[in-house]
Design a protein around this motif. Sequence first.
Motif, short mmCIF file in Angstrom:
data_model
loop_
_atom_site.label_atom_id
_atom_site.label_comp_id
_atom_site.label_asym_id
_atom_site.label_seq_id
_atom_site.Cartn_x
_atom_site.Cartn_y
_atom_site.Cartn_z
N CYS A 70 0.91 -1.25 -0.03
CA CYS A 70 0.01 -0.03 -0.03
C CYS A 70 1.00 1.34 0.10
O CYS A 70 1.45 1.51 1.17
CB CYS A 70 -1.00 -0.12 1.12
N PRO A 71 1.30 1.75 -1.19
CA PRO A 71 2.05 2.87 -1.12
C PRO A 71 1.94 4.09 -0.40
O PRO A 71 2.81 4.67 -0.04
CB PRO A 71 2.15 3.37 -2.80
N HIS A 79 -7.60 -0.87 -1.75
CA HIS A 79 -7.59 -0.43 -3.17
C HIS A 79 -6.20 -0.30 -3.81
O HIS A 79 -5.93 -0.92 -4.87
CB HIS A 79 -8.16 1.14 -3.19
N GLU A 80 -5.31 0.08 -2.90
CA GLU A 80 -3.79 0.07 -3.47
C GLU A 80 -3.19 -1.05 -3.40
O GLU A 80 -2.51 -1.47 -4.41
CB GLU A 80 -3.16 0.95 -2.27
N ALA A 81 -3.64 -2.10 -2.43
CA ALA A 81 -3.19 -3.55 -2.70
C ALA A 81 -3.58 -3.98 -3.73
O ALA A 81 -2.76 -4.98 -4.56
CB ALA A 81 -3.51 -4.48 -1.40
N ALA A 82 -4.93 -4.08 -3.97
CA ALA A 82 -5.34 -4.44 -5.48
C ALA A 82 -4.38 -4.22 -6.62
O ALA A 82 -4.06 -4.80 -7.58
CB ALA A 82 -6.74 -4.06 -5.62
N TRP A 83 -4.33 -2.82 -6.83
CA TRP A 83 -3.27 -2.08 -7.82
C TRP A 83 -1.96 -2.73 -7.82
O TRP A 83 -1.51 -3.01 -8.69
CB TRP A 83 -3.31 -0.58 -7.57
N SER A 84 -1.43 -2.85 -6.44
CA SER A 84 -0.04 -3.42 -6.48
C SER A 84 0.12 -4.87 -6.97
O SER A 84 1.37 -5.25 -7.46
CB SER A 84 0.42 -3.61 -4.98
#
Length: 383
Positions: free
Chosen positions: A173-174, A264-269
């Motif tokens: 998660c950036p 949301h960010e984990a899915a993107w990563s």
Amino acid sequence: MSGHHPDGGPDTAAADIYNAGITWLAEPLQGAAAGPLAGRTLLVKDLIDTEGIRTTYGSRIYTDHIPARHATVVQRALDAGVTIVGKGNLPEFAWGVLGANPWYGTVHNPLHPGKTTGGSSAGNAAAIAAGLVELGIGTDTGCSIRLPSAACGTVGLKSQWGLLPLDGVFPLCPSLDTVGPMGRTVEDVALLWSVLAATAAPEPRLDGLTVGLLRRAPDLGDGRETESSDAADAWVAELERLGARVVESAIPAAQADIWPLFLHEAAWSHRETFPSRADEYADTIRPKLEAAQFVPPRAVAAAREALAAWRTYVPEVDLYVCPCYAIDLPLEDADELEVRLPLSSFLRWVNLIGWAGLALGNMQFVAPDDRTVLAAGLAWERR
């Protein structure tokens, strides 16, 4: 433990009865001939890229992955003379609060046999606690340097968000991800931090500071009541003897649930391998990523707004003190999904608010910046 040599190689691998390393190097990677870390041994969390050295991210998907370059933090450590002896074990993709990994095995706790090491920088903390290495570079997105350090009786710094470079570190998660130093002592951690941050370490300081005592972890806006603890009472008299003024304190609640932003960010990563290779993910992380596919955009926007608002908070004290964890340390084979929230509630908020957190065993110093917590930790250690 006897019979091992803290210079890496086959002897260290054979001595690793704690399963702390995924990869031990037959020939340790020697850094510069001179420098502040010359002669010191380092285990790099296997989430962090090392040129020419297998880097799995704790996953089956990347079992044979060999990066083409070092992460900046690794290069800085090598330039300072460190010797890299291997890559530390971790939960798959660093998304877990225990030291269990279905592909590379569970990391065992040298300090509390049978109990979890905590996660996700589990291998680093166990190896340091066992005397296999002196230093570690880990990552911390919700607890991942501080929880293993607390569970294994070592020291670890979750750096303030945005200070230390994250290139070459697999993201989770950036908006919360950080990288940081781990060691046996605050002095070791401060030394490694000075190399990673390319600046001088701070001088010890507690005298004259106002320290806020936190009895309850801050409300994260998710509707769940956080854990409380009186553990910090045990440190008050000594803090005051060292010149600090200790006051009861609290952190205001987050304005909304920030978890949707994490998902949301984990899915993107993981977009390149999930859901396309979902069957290659373990049971601990697959349900989390499945849930992450369906987060309402409105909830993500509200979470992002709440995160930004929380990060504008100006504390009323110089420094906070609280435990790292406030429940009994779970068994190493506990159900991660059951224990993850209660085990990490005194830690996760520090990532959300973007501050620095230093774990000295189960004691945690928290402040907006690294220098303050390191200075406090050095003063505490040298008392």
